[in-house]
Design a protein around this motif. Structure first.
Motif, PDB file in Angstrom:
ATOM      1  N   LYS A 109       0.966  -1.137  -0.030  1.00 14.14           N
ATOM      2  CA  LYS A 109       0.056  -0.067  -0.162  1.00 14.14           C
ATOM      3  C   LYS A 109       0.988   1.235  -0.037  1.00 14.14           C
ATOM      4  CE  LYS A 109      -4.133  -1.731   0.379  1.00 14.14           C
ATOM      5  NZ  LYS A 109      -5.123  -1.756  -0.408  1.00 14.14           N
ATOM      6  N   ASN A 110       0.258   2.404  -0.181  1.00 11.53           N
ATOM      7  CA  ASN A 110       1.045   3.568  -0.054  1.00 11.53           C
ATOM      8  C   ASN A 110       0.402   4.524   0.855  1.00 11.53           C
ATOM      9  OD1 ASN A 110       2.786   3.957  -2.513  1.00 11.53           O
ATOM     10  ND2 ASN A 110       1.048   3.753  -3.797  1.00 11.53           N
TER      11      ASN A 110
ATOM     12  N   TYR B 167       2.432   9.306   9.605  1.00 11.40           N
ATOM     13  CA  TYR B 167       1.603   9.122   8.266  1.00 11.40           C
ATOM     14  C   TYR B 167       0.419   8.067   8.418  1.00 11.40           C
ATOM     15  CZ  TYR B 167       5.899  11.042   6.195  1.00 11.40           C
ATOM     16  OH  TYR B 167       7.147  11.733   6.161  1.00 11.40           O
ATOM     17  N   LYS B 168      -0.434   8.134   7.282  1.00 12.38           N
ATOM     18  CA  LYS B 168      -1.605   7.289   7.448  1.00 12.38           C
ATOM     19  C   LYS B 168      -1.685   6.361   6.410  1.00 12.38           C
ATOM     20  CE  LYS B 168      -5.368  10.222   9.329  1.00 12.38           C
ATOM     21  NZ  LYS B 168      -6.525  10.856   8.903  1.00 12.38           N
ATOM     22  N   VAL B 169      -1.995   5.377   6.644  1.00 15.38           N
ATOM     23  CA  VAL B 169      -2.377   4.032   5.524  1.00 15.38           C
ATOM     24  C   VAL B 169      -3.622   3.565   5.584  1.00 15.38           C
ATOM     25  CG1 VAL B 169      -1.243   1.837   6.637  1.00 15.38           C
ATOM     26  CG2 VAL B 169      -1.352   2.204   4.129  1.00 15.38           C
ATOM     27  N   GLU B 170      -4.261   3.297   4.554  1.00 15.06           N
ATOM     28  CA  GLU B 170      -5.527   2.673   4.338  1.00 15.06           C
ATOM     29  C   GLU B 170      -5.501   1.449   4.046  1.00 15.06           C
ATOM     30  OE1 GLU B 170      -9.902   3.774   2.111  1.00 15.06           O
ATOM     31  OE2 GLU B 170      -8.036   5.022   1.517  1.00 15.06           O
ATOM     32  N   THR B 171      -6.412   0.544   4.915  1.00 12.87           N
ATOM     33  CA  THR B 171      -6.282  -0.605   4.312  1.00 12.87           C
ATOM     34  C   THR B 171      -7.841  -1.030   4.302  1.00 12.87           C
ATOM     35  OG1 THR B 171      -6.199  -1.470   6.865  1.00 12.87           O
ATOM     36  CG2 THR B 171      -4.288  -1.260   5.554  1.00 12.87           C
ATOM     37  N   GLN B 172      -8.182  -0.689   3.049  1.00 13.88           N
ATOM     38  CA  GLN B 172      -9.526  -1.298   2.884  1.00 13.88           C
ATOM     39  C   GLN B 172      -9.498  -1.436   1.161  1.00 13.88           C
ATOM     40  OE1 GLN B 172     -13.091   0.823   3.888  1.00 13.88           O
ATOM     41  NE2 GLN B 172     -12.219   2.849   2.776  1.00 13.88           N
TER      42      GLN B 172
ATOM     43  N   SER C 189     -18.969  -6.143   5.504  1.00 12.92           N
ATOM     44  CA  SER C 189     -17.554  -6.233   5.685  1.00 12.92           C
ATOM     45  C   SER C 189     -16.617  -6.785   4.812  1.00 12.92           C
ATOM     46  CB  SER C 189     -17.787  -7.204   6.956  1.00 12.92           C
ATOM     47  OG  SER C 189     -17.734  -8.501   6.462  1.00 12.92           O
ATOM     48  N   SER C 190     -17.065  -6.960   3.678  1.00 10.00           N
ATOM     49  CA  SER C 190     -16.152  -7.471   2.515  1.00 10.00           C
ATOM     50  C   SER C 190     -15.343  -6.401   1.969  1.00 10.00           C
ATOM     51  CB  SER C 190     -17.019  -8.102   1.544  1.00 10.00           C
ATOM     52  OG  SER C 190     -17.723  -7.217   0.660  1.00 10.00           O
ATOM     53  N   ARG C 191     -15.392  -5.005   2.226  1.00 10.91           N
ATOM     54  CA  ARG C 191     -14.823  -4.199   1.995  1.00 10.91           C
ATOM     55  C   ARG C 191     -13.293  -3.950   2.717  1.00 10.91           C
ATOM     56  NH1 ARG C 191     -15.240   2.288   1.017  1.00 10.91           N
ATOM     57  NH2 ARG C 191     -13.398   2.404  -0.309  1.00 10.91           N
ATOM     58  N   PHE C 192     -13.393  -4.656   4.091  1.00 14.48           N
ATOM     59  CA  PHE C 192     -12.274  -4.518   4.924  1.00 14.48           C
ATOM     60  C   PHE C 192     -11.694  -5.694   4.847  1.00 14.48           C
ATOM     61  CE2 PHE C 192     -16.123  -2.554   6.740  1.00 14.48           C
ATOM     62  CZ  PHE C 192     -15.655  -1.275   6.588  1.00 14.48           C
ATOM     63  N   TYR C 193     -10.056  -5.844   4.985  1.00 23.71           N
ATOM     64  CA  TYR C 193      -9.262  -6.764   4.929  1.00 23.71           C
ATOM     65  C   TYR C 193      -9.412  -7.808   6.082  1.00 23.71           C
ATOM     66  CZ  TYR C 193      -6.558  -5.130   0.777  1.00 23.71           C
ATOM     67  OH  TYR C 193      -6.283  -4.664  -0.359  1.00 23.71           O
ATOM     68  N   GLY C 194      -9.324  -8.888   6.110  1.00 22.91           N
ATOM     69  CA  GLY C 194      -9.325  -9.711   7.421  1.00 22.91           C
ATOM     70  C   GLY C 194      -7.762 -10.062   7.754  1.00 22.91           C
ATOM     71  N   HIS C 195      -7.624 -10.245   8.970  1.00 26.06           N
ATOM     72  CA  HIS C 195      -6.284 -10.342   9.481  1.00 26.06           C
ATOM     73  C   HIS C 195      -5.555 -11.595   8.954  1.00 26.06           C
ATOM     74  CE1 HIS C 195      -6.985  -7.120  12.277  1.00 26.06           C
ATOM     75  NE2 HIS C 195      -5.890  -6.918  12.574  1.00 26.06           N
TER      76      HIS C 195
ATOM     77  N   PHE D  59     -16.062  -5.189  12.933  1.00 25.08           N
ATOM     78  CA  PHE D  59     -15.861  -6.509  12.607  1.00 25.08           C
ATOM     79  C   PHE D  59     -14.752  -6.959  13.170  1.00 25.08           C
ATOM     80  CE2 PHE D  59     -18.227  -3.837   9.542  1.00 25.08           C
ATOM     81  CZ  PHE D  59     -19.401  -4.753   9.280  1.00 25.08           C
ATOM     82  N   GLU D  60     -14.733  -7.911  14.161  1.00 24.36           N
ATOM     83  CA  GLU D  60     -13.704  -8.348  14.911  1.00 24.36           C
ATOM     84  C   GLU D  60     -12.672  -9.001  14.337  1.00 24.36           C
ATOM     85  OE1 GLU D  60     -12.946 -11.765  18.176  1.00 24.36           O
ATOM     86  OE2 GLU D  60     -14.935 -10.867  18.285  1.00 24.36           O
ATOM     87  N   ASN D  61     -12.761  -9.741  13.227  1.00 23.31           N
ATOM     88  CA  ASN D  61     -11.833 -10.490  12.372  1.00 23.31           C
ATOM     89  C   ASN D  61     -11.210  -9.711  11.146  1.00 23.31           C
ATOM     90  OD1 ASN D  61     -12.057 -12.680  13.826  1.00 23.31           O
ATOM     91  ND2 ASN D  61     -13.648 -13.430  12.704  1.00 23.31           N
ATOM     92  N   LYS D  62     -11.566  -8.529  11.187  1.00 20.59           N
ATOM     93  CA  LYS D  62     -11.193  -7.650   9.892  1.00 20.59           C
ATOM     94  C   LYS D  62     -10.202  -6.163  10.446  1.00 20.59           C
ATOM     95  CE  LYS D  62     -14.070  -9.285   6.789  1.00 20.59           C
ATOM     96  NZ  LYS D  62     -13.674  -9.547   5.658  1.00 20.59           N
ATOM     97  N   MET D  63      -9.538  -5.775   9.752  1.00 24.32           N
ATOM     98  CA  MET D  63      -8.529  -4.737  10.216  1.00 24.32           C
ATOM     99  C   MET D  63      -9.464  -3.304  10.148  1.00 24.32           C
ATOM    100  SD  MET D  63      -5.386  -5.399   7.673  1.00 24.32           S
ATOM    101  CE  MET D  63      -4.596  -7.153   7.630  1.00 24.32           C
ATOM    102  N   ALA D  64      -8.541  -2.466  11.085  1.00 20.41           N
ATOM    103  CA  ALA D  64      -9.345  -1.007  10.916  1.00 20.41           C
ATOM    104  C   ALA D  64      -9.015  -0.554   9.562  1.00 20.41           C
ATOM    105  CB  ALA D  64      -8.621  -0.193  12.097  1.00 20.41           C
TER     106      ALA D  64
END
Length: 187
Positions: free
Chosen positions: A79-80, A97-102, A112-118, A152-157
């Motif tokens: 990611k950038n 800095y900020k990184v977006e993980t979705q 919840s499918s837009r969010f990455y799972g750990h 969503f407990e199994n997903k990343m912020a």
């Protein structure tokens, strides 16, 4: 590409530069290529025993294996950091800095499918090029060390702070993939 699109290289580069989405896509590709160069360098140095590059939706950008754990695959997502005006600040001063993980899109049947799972990848590689103008500069973190999504407990912020390069204490982040892999190689 000039023949394929009927434009000169200057026209193609200008078209990309004038279009926000095309430029974002190019910046993602630039970060992935630089990460690939780093992975190949570590492979030549025998720090990585094997690697694969992936270019498919829903799958991380690279898979790597290290000599001390030949049966364990470490998937890496690249990611950038967010654009130059976006950062975490304290008293007006940039502190991280900020990184977006979705992902870009979500399934209509699963919000919840837009969010990455750990469990979708083990390592996040964040290119700092947008901030430092050095597209070879990265920060790395194990996904298990990233914050969890509040709903969503199994997903990343969605957003995560990335330490500034000059920050002395970066843990759990690493400014070297080699250093993170050394940590993973420990028994």
């Amino acid at each position: 590409m000039e023949q394929e699109y009927g434009l000169t290289k200057e026209e193609l580069l200008d078209a990309i530069n004038r279009r926000f989405r095309a430029k974002v896509t190019l910046e993602g590709a630039v970060a992935e290529v630089h990460l690939g160069k780093l992975i190949k360098k570590l492979h030549r140095a025998k720090i990585i025993s094997q690697y694969e590059e992936h270019d498919q939706d829903g799958y991380p950008d690279y898979s790597i294996w290290i000599p001390s754990r030949p049966r364990t695959v470490y998937r890496i997502e690249c990611k950038n950091v967010r654009d130059s005006e976006e950062a975490y600040r304290t008293g007006g001063k940039i502190t991280a800095y900020k990184v977006e993980t979705q992902k870009t899109r979500a399934s209509k049947s699963d919000k919840s499918s837009r969010f990455y799972g750990h469990n979708q990848f083990e390592i996040l590689a964040v290119c700092l090029g947008k901030k430092t103008h050095d597209w070879t500069q990265f920060m790395f973190i194990r996904c298990k060390d990233l914050a969890k999504h509040t709903e969503f407990e199994n997903k990343m912020a969605v957003m995560h702070p990335v330490p500034l390069p000059e920050t002395k204490e970066k843990h759990p982040w690493y400014d070297s993939l080699k250093a993170l892999l050394a940590e993973l190689a420990r028994p």
